[in-house]
Design a protein around this motif. Sequence first.
Motif, short mmCIF file in Angstrom:
data_model
loop_
_atom_site.label_atom_id
_atom_site.label_comp_id
_atom_site.label_asym_id
_atom_site.label_seq_id
_atom_site.Cartn_x
_atom_site.Cartn_y
_atom_site.Cartn_z
N ILE A 119 0.83 -1.21 0.00
CA ILE A 119 0.00 0.00 0.00
C ILE A 119 0.86 1.25 0.00
CG2 ILE A 119 -1.80 1.26 1.26
CD1 ILE A 119 -2.55 -1.44 2.59
N ALA A 120 0.49 2.19 -0.86
CA ALA A 120 1.07 3.54 -0.84
C ALA A 120 0.08 4.47 -0.16
CB ALA A 120 1.37 4.01 -2.26
N PHE A 121 0.56 5.22 0.80
CA PHE A 121 -0.33 6.06 1.59
C PHE A 121 -0.63 7.40 0.90
CE2 PHE A 121 -0.43 3.21 4.91
CZ PHE A 121 -1.08 3.71 6.04
N PHE A 122 -1.91 7.68 0.78
CA PHE A 122 -2.47 9.01 0.56
C PHE A 122 -2.25 9.67 -0.80
CE2 PHE A 122 -1.54 9.63 5.38
CZ PHE A 122 -2.64 8.86 5.70
N PRO A 123 -1.88 8.98 -1.90
CA PRO A 123 -1.73 9.72 -3.17
C PRO A 123 -2.96 10.54 -3.54
CG PRO A 123 -0.78 7.56 -3.41
CD PRO A 123 -1.46 7.58 -2.06
N GLY A 124 -4.14 9.94 -3.39
CA GLY A 124 -5.36 10.68 -3.73
C GLY A 124 -5.65 11.81 -2.77
N LEU A 125 -5.37 11.58 -1.48
CA LEU A 125 -5.60 12.62 -0.48
C LEU A 125 -4.60 13.77 -0.64
CD1 LEU A 125 -6.37 10.49 2.70
CD2 LEU A 125 -8.00 11.60 1.16
N VAL A 126 -3.36 13.45 -1.00
CA VAL A 126 -2.37 14.49 -1.25
C VAL A 126 -2.79 15.35 -2.42
CG1 VAL A 126 0.02 14.94 -1.95
CG2 VAL A 126 -0.45 13.20 -0.22
N MET A 127 -3.30 14.70 -3.47
CA MET A 127 -3.76 15.46 -4.63
C MET A 127 -4.94 16.37 -4.26
SD MET A 127 -2.74 15.85 -7.68
CE MET A 127 -1.99 14.41 -8.44
N ARG A 128 -5.83 15.85 -3.41
CA ARG A 128 -6.97 16.68 -2.98
C ARG A 128 -6.48 17.84 -2.12
NH1 ARG A 128 -11.68 13.89 0.51
NH2 ARG A 128 -11.68 12.51 -1.31
N TRP A 129 -5.51 17.59 -1.25
CA TRP A 129 -4.92 18.66 -0.44
C TRP A 129 -4.32 19.74 -1.33
CZ3 TRP A 129 0.47 19.30 -0.84
CH2 TRP A 129 0.98 20.36 -0.08
N PHE A 130 -3.61 19.33 -2.36
CA PHE A 130 -2.99 20.31 -3.27
C PHE A 130 -4.07 21.13 -3.97
CE2 PHE A 130 -1.01 21.79 -7.15
CZ PHE A 130 0.24 22.21 -6.71
N ARG A 131 -5.10 20.46 -4.43
CA ARG A 131 -6.22 21.15 -5.09
C ARG A 131 -6.84 22.20 -4.17
NH1 ARG A 131 -11.62 17.86 -5.37
NH2 ARG A 131 -11.47 18.51 -3.18
N ASP A 132 -7.13 21.79 -2.95
CA ASP A 132 -7.84 22.68 -2.03
C ASP A 132 -6.96 23.80 -1.49
OD1 ASP A 132 -10.06 21.11 -2.43
OD2 ASP A 132 -9.84 19.98 -0.56
N SER A 133 -5.66 23.58 -1.45
CA SER A 133 -4.75 24.55 -0.85
C SER A 133 -4.19 25.56 -1.86
CB SER A 133 -3.58 23.82 -0.18
OG SER A 133 -4.04 22.97 0.84
N PHE A 134 -4.06 25.15 -3.11
CA PHE A 134 -3.32 25.99 -4.06
C PHE A 134 -4.05 26.29 -5.36
CE2 PHE A 134 -0.14 23.58 -1.57
CZ PHE A 134 0.47 24.65 -0.92
#
Length: 527
Positions: free
Chosen positions: A307-322
């Motif tokens: 398992i790789a942790f959080f690729p989709g959540l990291v992308m969502r964080w980037f979208r919402d933050s920047f």
Amino acid sequence: MGERTILMGNYLMAIDAGTGSVRTILFDTDGNEVTSSSAEWTHKEDNRYPGSMNFDVHTNVGIIINLLKETIRKSKVASEQILAISTTSMREAIVLYDDSGKELWACSNVDSRSIDEVSNLYATKPTLEKDVYQVSGQTFSLGAIPRILWVKNNMPETYQNTKYVTMLNDWITYKLSNVLSVEPSNGCTTGLFNLKNRKWDLSLAEKAGIKNDIYPVVHESGTVIGNVTKEIATSTGLSTNTLVVAGGGDAQLGCIGMGVVNNGNAAVLGGSFWQYEYTTSEIKMDEDARVRVNCHAVPHTWQYEAIAFFPGLVMRWFRDSFCELEKYLEKTSGKSVYEQMEDRATKVPIGSNGMLGTFSDKMNYINWKHAAPGFIDFKIDSNKFNKATFYRSIMENAAYATRGNMELVDEITNISPSHIVFGGGASKSNLWCQIVADVLNKPVKIPVVKESTALGAAICAGIGAKVYSSFNDAISKVVRFEKEFKTIAENSSAYNLYYNKWKNIYKEQLALADKGHTEHMWIAPGL
């Protein structure tokens, strides 16, 4: 108001309960999605218990009922035509019940309150985790043993009254049918299963110091559990003739929905987490306990999982933050933030001009932790290092971690898959698909149905209803592929260099977190 046009034919329903949202999807028996409904849900921390992530059974069952009602209404399908319904969910989330079947306690998959319990197990039973792994394929990182021990230590009355434990998908099945049961693909993630016989191993519970009599009957995925109850039929519009069929864990059913069920088949499911799944007809444990081994939702079949942790959540964080500007443009142009950013990221050179992301590492199940999230080796040059560069770097980090995971499994099995099937939300991105193909140096096939987990649940429903004679029969009828991304040799050669650089940098970044200079993005309880 005109009469509703009733669509003819037979249909199958799936309920897909993820970490951040839940969906109900109606398929026809050819595997085509008819309609769906979805809603986000949240899992709240109890301020008394750091790391807790409660699952609110009362609120969330209401959300599911409303989604079922909405899907049936929108579909224009008579309820009697829905032959069967099955369920899938995030793994590791557990529900405890009393002897009347009333829910006593539930947590989501990301609950990490049991740090003290894990630490105590390490101190008092130092060989137990490896012993558990050799039987169950699981460690304390995600399993149910520490969580049940936490209830025992912190909520003794609840623990005393606990008569049953199930996984989240089994809880949904129970709410539909009023029958408590567990299926192996998610049940095995408790760490309380014997992988070989796909049943509970009560000796593991006894060694861990938890109850050995709270484990319901096990039914394989695709088994009919019962019928929709009258109460659920009244509140949703379903028919009491609709069969309720055992489903499975999200990754395993995602593999079924992508046709990854036979020995040597491999898949990457790209969502909030990314799972690399390698299918096998034989079990061989990793002596170093680095990767997970699970029951597949197909009988007599198992999977190595990394398992790789959080690729989709990291992308969502980037979208919402920047991406405030892109969100504004989305409203005026109709082009999503992700589409806009991908257009720009395709123009960024391979390797993101040398910049690397440190998010998920490759898996090390027995000692599982990730470095502080970050971007490293960028320069103060807005032409080369801008929003699009950082966006592409997130994509590449996910692919690097996935390659590390694939190589771990290759080492255990002494064989590497011929190609990868790529599903989940990330597979909608052509750029991400090509990056995965180039970094892994494998052809990547993309199924027509991107949300393959729900299709896998529908296939289980169809097997229970005897629409399909077997999983392979169902796959031959409903799983189709729309694209294949070939490895570009020049790209793959360049990515080999960046991947090796990423491994070395990640090792150093992880050491910084281990020394306390930075904070781990995620660390398993008790480490």
